[in-house]
Every structure is written in structure tokens, then in C-alpha cells.
Design a protein around this motif. Sequence first.
Motif: not given
Length: 353
Positions: A261-264, A284-287, A299-303, A305-314
Motif C-alpha cells: 500500500s505504501v508503494e502504491g 515531513m507530514l508522516c513524521l 502505512p496509515a500515516d503516509i495515506l 499525508a498523501s491525502r493532505l498533499c493532494f487536497s485542494d487548498a481553496k
Amino acid sequence: MIKRKAKGASKPIGECISQLQKCLRERLCHNRIPSRLEASEAQHKHLLGLLQRTANNGESNSVLIIGPRGSGKTALLKCVLRDLLQEKEVQKNLLQVHLNGLLQTDDRIALKEITRQLNLENVVGDKVFGSFAENLVFLLEALKKGDRSTTRPVLFVLDEFDLFAHHKNQTLLYNLLDVSQSAQAPVAVVGLTCRLDVLELLEKRVKSRFSHRQIHLLSSLTFAQYLERVASQLSLPDDFPDREFALDWNSSVRRFCEDKSVEGILQRHFNSSKDFRSLHMLLMLCLSRISTVNPTIKPADILEASRLCFSDAKSNMLHGLSILELCLVIAMKHLNDVYEGEPFNFQMVHNGL
């Protein structure tokens, strides 16, 4: 596992977590210069040779480092400067001037910054110069050594080089390249840009004085190398204060990187951007989720973190608003379109509902 073993370790688990976060944050946030660049050895050797000839032999040079954002242009230059300044004679004599097209928006500001970085404010004083070229030549003359026979070599680094091409008459670029070509003083001009067509922006007189040396950086990173980078960035060094904690942490990082799941998730980030800065933000978000209660990266941490990275700021700004508040935002948007940016008050917004 880490929590159980740490009870018998020389340091408490809380102190180990604190040391872990300090170590990894310094690595991820401060962008430490790597010991070597994996895919840029040839470019490193080329640029180092150019700057060595300027610093040691007084040979003037000009070169452009071109590549997309995040391809490692600044990292390459920092690695070269680190290796160059290991020589004591070079460290003593070489002067550096770093300019950025986003900050030095015209030639007057750039010249003032050059004077400041060369520590020549007192030398210039209240002198009045007829032209930019006259002022620049005076600054370089002031750098001559005590016997007035030789001038200290100067390295000019122009970040966002293409923005300097938009200055009036390209006076700064013309004079810097003219000095480097005419051998008035040992000067190296290094430009960093992400525009492939940067030479088309230069005037003929500027282009004729440029050496046309170009160093291209293109990301040839594979996903396997990307995963190795993740593991190396998260792993603790051998000199970590608590050796047992470091071993347990590093083994947990290996298991983390082998998780499918992390690789994905990492594959998705790799496909969208190979920029290491975006990777560091993800890590950094994982850390930030590591604590004494959650002492290993999961794996839940990077999931998350990824959600936060891809979310739309507006869209994030609108989360949690009530129906009434959303109606007010829509009314303000309509008024802004109608009045084309002119100010309006709350009563006008209320009437527009």
C-alpha cells in the motif's frame, strides 16, 4: 517493538522520539547537501572544472544550468561549491555574489546588492557614476589585492536567470558577461533557469558575449531509486545517541517501504512529480504523526499525508462552513464579478442574497 525494547534502553522513549524528530527534520527541512549526486556526476565534473579554472587560474567563464524545477540545479551548484571551497587558497580568495531574479527586480537593486555582498559600501560612499558599467568596473577594481596587480576572483550566481533578461536593456547581464569575456577581472557567471528557450530572450549584444556553455539537468530517476531515497531519508544515522532504538527504527522503515500500500501511494507521487522537495513535504507530514504512543511510521500515516498533499487548498478553506456562510461567499463572488474588483459592503452582500 520499539516501545517495548526502549524500556530497557539507555534513554527514555520520549527522549528518543525527540532526537528522532530533530534529526529527520534537519535532514528534510534544511535540504542538506548530499555527499554525491547520483545522476549528475558528469555535470558536477564539468561545472567544478570551470569554477576551478576561475578560482585558481583567473580564467573568466560563463555557464547556464538549465533544467525543470526540482531537477537539482541548486543542489548541483551547492555540491560543486562545497568541493571547490575545500581548497584553503580558494576559500580565502574566491568571492561569491548570489542574486535572484525574484528579489533583484531591476539593475539598481541588483547593483546595490552586489555592493553589499562584496562589502564595498564604504568604498563606494557617495561617489556618483555615469553608468552601470562604470560602477561595476569600479567595484571590481576595488577588489584588487594590496599590490594592485591581481584581482580576487568573483563568482556571480544568477538564480531565475531568465527574469534578469526582462530588465531594461539587459544592462546587468551585458556588463557581467562583457567583463567575463574581456578578461578585465577573473569573473565566473553561473545562471540557473528552468526555461529551455532562455537564450532566445537575450539581446544580440548580450548573446555575443555569452560563452554558450550549457549544463542540462533532466530527471532520469527510476521508481526503485525513488524508493531508496525514501528509505535513506527516513533512516537514522549510525551515530544516533541510542543505538538500539536506531536499529529498531531502521528495521521498521524497511518494512514500511516494502509494504504494497505504501508503494502504491509513493508510485502515485512519483508519477505526478519527481521533485524531491514534494517528497520531503510528504515525509515531513508522516513524521509529524510520530509520538510516544505511535513510535513507528505506519502505512496509515503516509495515506493521511498523501491525502493532505493532494487536497485542494481553496476547497479546504470552505470545509466546515454553514449553508448561510456559503451563501454569503457566493454573493460576494457575484458582487466581485459585477463590480470588477471595486469595494462593497455587507449591506450590498445581504441585498444580493
